[in-house]
Design an enzyme around this catalytic site. Structure first.
Site, PDB file in Angstrom:
ATOM      1  N   GLY A  25       0.827  -1.207   0.000  1.00 16.66           N
ATOM      2  CA  GLY A  25       0.000   0.000   0.000  1.00 16.66           C
ATOM      3  C   GLY A  25       0.856   1.250   0.000  1.00 16.66           C
ATOM      4  CB  SER A  68       0.198   4.017  -4.501  1.00 12.42           C
ATOM      5  OG  SER A  68      -1.022   3.671  -3.899  1.00 12.42           O
ATOM      6  NE  ARG A  69      -5.055   6.022  -0.774  1.00 15.74           N
ATOM      7  CZ  ARG A  69      -6.207   5.562  -1.230  1.00 15.74           C
ATOM      8  NH1 ARG A  69      -6.492   5.652  -2.510  1.00 15.74           N
ATOM      9  NH2 ARG A  69      -7.085   5.044  -0.400  1.00 15.74           N
ATOM     10  CB  VAL A 104      -1.986  -7.464   0.100  1.00 14.12           C
ATOM     11  CG1 VAL A 104      -0.863  -6.523  -0.283  1.00 14.12           C
ATOM     12  CG2 VAL A 104      -3.170  -6.718   0.700  1.00 14.12           C
ATOM     13  CB  SER A 116      -6.096   0.838  13.756  1.00 16.52           C
ATOM     14  OG  SER A 116      -6.979   1.832  14.251  1.00 16.52           O
ATOM     15  CE1 TYR A 151      -8.844   0.118   9.139  1.00 13.22           C
ATOM     16  CE2 TYR A 151      -9.229   0.868  11.387  1.00 13.22           C
ATOM     17  CZ  TYR A 151      -8.454   0.864  10.237  1.00 13.22           C
ATOM     18  OH  TYR A 151      -7.284   1.592  10.201  1.00 13.22           O
ATOM     19  CB  ALA A 211     -13.072  -7.818  13.764  1.00  8.57           C
ATOM     20  CE  LYS A 239      -5.758  -1.607  10.416  1.00 10.29           C
ATOM     21  NZ  LYS A 239      -4.662  -1.862   9.464  1.00 10.29           N
TER      22      LYS A 239
HETATM   23  P1  NAD Z   1      -4.794   5.045   2.397  1.00  8.80           P
HETATM   24  O1  NAD Z   1      -6.197   4.713   2.070  1.00  8.80           O
HETATM   25  O2  NAD Z   1      -4.307   6.425   2.180  1.00  8.80           O
HETATM   26  O3  NAD Z   1      -3.797   4.020   1.686  1.00  8.80           O
HETATM   27  C1  NAD Z   1      -4.061   2.642   1.684  1.00  8.80           C
HETATM   28  C2  NAD Z   1      -3.135   1.951   0.719  1.00  8.80           C
HETATM   29  O4  NAD Z   1      -3.477   0.551   0.699  1.00  8.80           O
HETATM   30  C3  NAD Z   1      -3.280   2.463  -0.706  1.00  8.80           C
HETATM   31  O5  NAD Z   1      -1.990   2.572  -1.283  1.00  8.80           O
HETATM   32  C4  NAD Z   1      -4.066   1.361  -1.416  1.00  8.80           C
HETATM   33  O6  NAD Z   1      -3.750   1.228  -2.788  1.00  8.80           O
HETATM   34  C5  NAD Z   1      -3.571   0.134  -0.656  1.00  8.80           C
HETATM   35  N1  NAD Z   1      -4.480  -1.004  -0.780  1.00  8.80           N
HETATM   36  C6  NAD Z   1      -5.798  -1.049  -0.481  1.00  8.80           C
HETATM   37  N2  NAD Z   1      -6.284  -2.275  -0.760  1.00  8.80           N
HETATM   38  C7  NAD Z   1      -5.245  -3.012  -1.233  1.00  8.80           C
HETATM   39  C8  NAD Z   1      -5.112  -4.350  -1.676  1.00  8.80           C
HETATM   40  N3  NAD Z   1      -6.149  -5.202  -1.702  1.00  8.80           N
HETATM   41  N4  NAD Z   1      -3.901  -4.768  -2.094  1.00  8.80           N
HETATM   42  C9  NAD Z   1      -2.854  -3.923  -2.089  1.00  8.80           C
HETATM   43  N5  NAD Z   1      -2.906  -2.660  -1.662  1.00  8.80           N
HETATM   44  C10 NAD Z   1      -4.095  -2.211  -1.243  1.00  8.80           C
HETATM   45  O7  NAD Z   1      -4.625   4.624   3.950  1.00  8.80           O
HETATM   46  P2  NAD Z   1      -3.624   5.109   5.096  1.00  8.80           P
HETATM   47  O8  NAD Z   1      -4.355   6.036   5.968  1.00  8.80           O
HETATM   48  O9  NAD Z   1      -2.316   5.495   4.536  1.00  8.80           O
HETATM   49  O10 NAD Z   1      -3.506   3.742   5.923  1.00  8.80           O
HETATM   50  C11 NAD Z   1      -2.405   2.865   5.838  1.00  8.80           C
HETATM   51  C12 NAD Z   1      -2.545   1.828   6.945  1.00  8.80           C
HETATM   52  O11 NAD Z   1      -2.582   2.481   8.222  1.00  8.80           O
HETATM   53  C13 NAD Z   1      -3.819   1.012   6.830  1.00  8.80           C
HETATM   54  O12 NAD Z   1      -3.560  -0.325   7.216  1.00  8.80           O
HETATM   55  C14 NAD Z   1      -4.743   1.667   7.852  1.00  8.80           C
HETATM   56  O13 NAD Z   1      -5.720   0.789   8.330  1.00  8.80           O
HETATM   57  C15 NAD Z   1      -3.739   2.054   8.919  1.00  8.80           C
HETATM   58  N6  NAD Z   1      -4.227   3.129   9.790  1.00  8.80           N
HETATM   59  C16 NAD Z   1      -4.519   4.360   9.276  1.00  8.80           C
HETATM   60  C17 NAD Z   1      -5.004   5.338  10.137  1.00  8.80           C
HETATM   61  C18 NAD Z   1      -5.342   6.720   9.665  1.00  8.80           C
HETATM   62  O14 NAD Z   1      -5.880   7.508  10.468  1.00  8.80           O
HETATM   63  N7  NAD Z   1      -5.054   7.092   8.432  1.00  8.80           N
HETATM   64  C19 NAD Z   1      -5.175   5.060  11.497  1.00  8.80           C
HETATM   65  C20 NAD Z   1      -4.857   3.798  11.971  1.00  8.80           C
HETATM   66  C21 NAD Z   1      -4.393   2.842  11.114  1.00  8.80           C
END
Ligand code: NAD
Length: 249
Positions: free
Chosen positions: A15, A17-18, A66, A144, A157, A159, A161
């Site tokens: 993940g 790309s962003r 994934v 998370s 989500y 469950a 995590k």
């Molecule tokens: P985001 O939505 O900005 O990025 C998610 C990334 O996962 C993207 O690059 C997307 O292409 C990739 N992705 C989604 N489904 C996929 C798949 N099936 N196969 C491969 N890649 C896939 O999210 P983020 O905020 O950067 O979150 C990243 C991680 O941190 C996640 O696991 C999220 O649950 C966790 N997280 C985020 C926050 C928050 O507040 N942003 C808080 C707690 C945990």
């Protein structure tokens, strides 16, 4: 950076790309890791990250889901072909599909569990086989604070995590003998597109609950990941570290 061959270490970030994943790619590149990262569908976003990473180091971007065993296996093979090893795996890919429990469509339940929990299982499985051969590796899973303090409307989500937190402990116990450490990061609110699902009205309320009075940045998370990947955390395994500005105190 301590590989037996004297080459730079290799980090695979899912993940990438962003959001947090993109920040991880850039942070690890800046300290000298060669970078492989995976993305789901947004080719242009992946190219932008690849471009930034290549200012510092070698980079391989791979399109793969994934939650799909064949795609994960092919992804790990291409990283091995290109770099010969994987020192650090960050299981970061994630999705959200929020809804109150009784109204969650079954396909949303399955997708959220599949991307987070099965994705972490599959990537860790194929990468740990390589790490066992290397007698070295670090796996970092992205959980998370929802794993401990779920919000209403996030049962799928939360469950997934919580599963990742316990999977981290199991892997740490099984893989420690091969010099592989497995740890978990549990962020609170981090400013990314995943967070855009929250409305601005809720933001102010949210900020008042955070003792440090700000939402986290992807770079805050990347700094913790760098610590967990480094030798400075060499005696830490099976741990989940909350990084939430004090929200969950
Ligand atoms: P985001 O939505 O900005 O990025 C998610 C990334 O996962 C993207 O690059 C997307 O292409 C990739 N992705 C989604 N489904 C996929 C798949 N099936 N196969 C491969 N890649 C896939 O999210 P983020 O905020 O950067 O979150 C990243 C991680 O941190 C996640 O696991 C999220 O649950 C966790 N997280 C985020 C926050 C928050 O507040 N942003 C808080 C707690 C945990």
């Amino acid at each position: 950076m301590g590989t037996t061959s004297g080459e730079e270490k290799v980090a695979l970030i899912t993940g990438g790309s962003r959001g947090i994943g993109a920040a991880l790619c850039i942070a690890f590149a800046k300290v000298g890791y060669r970078i492989a990262f995976n993305y789901m569908s947004r080719h242009t976003r992946a190219e932008e990250v690849e471009h930034q990473v290549k200012r510092y180091t070698d980079c391989l971007a791979i399109q793969a889901d994934v939650s799909c065993s064949a795609e994960v296996e092919a992804m790990i093979s291409s990283v091995k072909r290109r770099f010969g090893r994987i020192d650090v795996l960050v299981n970061n890919a994630g999705v959200m599909a929020n809804s109150v429990f009784t109204l969650i469509p079954e396909e949303d339940w399955d997708r959220v569990i599949a991307v987070h929990l099965k994705g972490t299982y599959l990537c860790s499985k194929f990468v740990s086989l390589l790490m066992i051969e290397q007698r070295y590796g670090v796996i970092i899973n992205m959980a998370s604070i929802s794993a401990f303090r779920p919000l209403v409307g996030q049962s799928n989500y939360a469950a997934a995590k919580a599963g990742i937190v316990t999977l981290t402990k199991s892997l740490a116990k099984e893989l420690g003998r091969w010099n592989i450490r497995v740890n978990c990061i549990a962020p609170g609110y981090v400013q990314t597109e995943l967070m855009d699902t929250f409305k601005s009205q809720e933001d102010k309320q949210m900020l008042r609950q955070i003792p440090l009075r700000r939402i986290g940045t992807p770079e805050d998370i990347a700094d913790l990941a760098l610590f967990l990947a480094s030798d400075k955390s060499r005696y830490i395994t099976g741990e989940t570290i909350r990084i939430d500005g004090g929200l969950s105190i």
